[in-house]
Write an enzyme that holds these catalytic residues in place. Structure first.
Site, PDB file in Angstrom:
ATOM      1  N   LEU A 139      -3.453  -1.922  -6.150  1.00  0.00           N
ATOM      2  CA  LEU A 139      -3.917  -0.560  -5.885  1.00  0.00           C
ATOM      3  C   LEU A 139      -2.697   0.275  -5.509  1.00  0.00           C
ATOM      4  O   LEU A 139      -1.769  -0.225  -4.868  1.00  0.00           O
ATOM      5  CB  LEU A 139      -4.916  -0.530  -4.723  1.00  0.00           C
ATOM      6  CG  LEU A 139      -6.288  -1.163  -4.929  1.00  0.00           C
ATOM      7  CD1 LEU A 139      -7.083  -1.118  -3.627  1.00  0.00           C
ATOM      8  CD2 LEU A 139      -7.059  -0.460  -6.039  1.00  0.00           C
ATOM      9  N   ASP A 140      -2.709   1.541  -5.898  1.00  0.00           N
ATOM     10  CA  ASP A 140      -1.638   2.429  -5.459  1.00  0.00           C
ATOM     11  C   ASP A 140      -1.578   2.447  -3.936  1.00  0.00           C
ATOM     12  O   ASP A 140      -2.595   2.258  -3.258  1.00  0.00           O
ATOM     13  CB  ASP A 140      -1.884   3.857  -5.966  1.00  0.00           C
ATOM     14  CG  ASP A 140      -1.721   3.972  -7.471  1.00  0.00           C
ATOM     15  OD1 ASP A 140      -1.095   3.070  -8.068  1.00  0.00           O
ATOM     16  OD2 ASP A 140      -2.221   4.952  -8.045  1.00  0.00           O
ATOM     17  N   LYS A 141      -0.405   2.709  -3.411  1.00  0.00           N
ATOM     18  CA  LYS A 141      -0.210   2.709  -1.959  1.00  0.00           C
ATOM     19  C   LYS A 141      -1.202   3.623  -1.250  1.00  0.00           C
ATOM     20  O   LYS A 141      -1.773   3.260  -0.215  1.00  0.00           O
ATOM     21  CB  LYS A 141       1.222   3.139  -1.632  1.00  0.00           C
ATOM     22  CG  LYS A 141       1.547   3.142  -0.144  1.00  0.00           C
ATOM     23  CD  LYS A 141       2.991   3.557   0.109  1.00  0.00           C
ATOM     24  CE  LYS A 141       3.298   3.592   1.600  1.00  0.00           C
ATOM     25  NZ  LYS A 141       4.706   3.995   1.858  1.00  0.00           N
TER      26      LYS A 141
END
Length: 305
Positions: A139-141
């Site tokens: 997942l993106d940060k």
């Protein structure tokens, strides 16, 4: 010789022994187990037996253990604390094959040149302690929500294959500025990612990039021209949902890469949350439907759930 197993997560016996004694080969371990030179809790054991904290591994004194010890790795206090949270506070599901966690926004999935703490670095600490965790996806940060982590090599292979075969369905909730022309629909585009560059949309007929497909559904109208939208990605391209929201004319609130100045007053957080994952029964013999609670900034400011 007696080894007290101290891993917080169960691990295969052969893998646990190899971490303690890297020079041990699989053949030597299995032969020692057959001859009862190595037992677990005074019982004959198979290499595939999963050992956990409290178990005792008995090694016959006549068995010649390789003397080389594994490299002493150094972990930060932050990584150790995060490792504990992964197996407690963030944990929402666990079985013999995988765990699922509710990742908070602001925490990176993997490390990088400017990232000192990540889920991956905390998993390395747990693996050093005897687990066998492997990241299945990312997942993106700044994206919160469901993240799957395989507990062993075989489960990791099965889950990676399942994603390729579309046996895993993920849905996301997003708060957007503006709404699509249609309340329900599909987005198709090519997404191009060059090394060291930000992903970008390219023409669907272009040879550049890879096909990206997303289904969407408008769920709720909020105040200030904000809307709650459900996104279901069919493909898994980098920044796919963020790019497709922008393509629809309704960028995600808090998206500092693909948003616009009009949504800056709401941009302390990026309002994208991996809400649900459904695993087909074809993967592990049973359907697994997981849901991650919305973070406080969704519920407090915009959405009553």
């Amino acid at each position: 010789m007696i080894i007290d197993v101290n891993t917080p997560i169960s691990s295969r016996l052969d893998k646990y022994l190899k971490r303690l004694y890297p020079l041990l080969t699989q053949g030597v371990i299995e032969k020692a187990l057959r001859q009862k030179q190595i037992t677990v809790n005074s019982q004959k054991a198979e290499a595939s037996l999963r050992v956990k904290g409290g178990d005792k591994i008995f090694i016959n004194d006549k068995f010649n253990l390789p003397v080389k010890q594994p490299e002493k790795l150094v972990f930060t206090d932050a990584e150790i604390k995060l490792a504990k949270k992964i197996t407690t506070d963030y944990l929402i599901y666990e079985d013999d094959n995988l765990i699922a966690i509710n990742k908070p926004a602001g925490l990176a999935t993997q490390g990088g040149s400017k990232i000192n703490l990540s889920i991956d670095s905390a998993l390395k600490y747990l693996n050093y302690k005897g687990a066998d965790f492997k990241l299945v996806h990312r997942l993106d940060k700044e994206t919160s929500g469901l993240l799957l982590i395989a507990k062993n090599y075989l489960s990791n292979v099965k889950l990676h294959d399942a994603f390729k075969e579309k046996l895993v369905v993920k849905t996301y909730f997003a708060v957007t500025y503006g709404k699509p022309i249609k309340n329900v629909g599909e987005v198709r585009s090519n997404i191009e990612k060059s090394k060291g560059s930000t992903p970008k949309i390219t023409d669907i007929y272009s040879e550049n990039g890879k096909l990206a497909i997303t289904y969407y559904k408008l769920l709720k109208s909020l105040d200030n021209n904000l809307f709650l939208i459900e996104f279901t990605p069919v493909t898994g391209r980098m920044h796919q949902l963020r790019l497709h929201a922008k393509l629809l004319g309704c960028p995600i609130v808090g998206d500092d890469k693909y948003g616009n100045k009009e949504i800056m007053p709401y941009s302390k957080y990026m309002f994208l949350h991996a809400n649900n994952i459904c695993l087909s029964e074809k993967i592990f013999g049973k359907e697994i439907n997981l849901e991650a609670k919305l973070p406080f900034y969704f519920t407090d400011k915009f959405v009553e759930c």
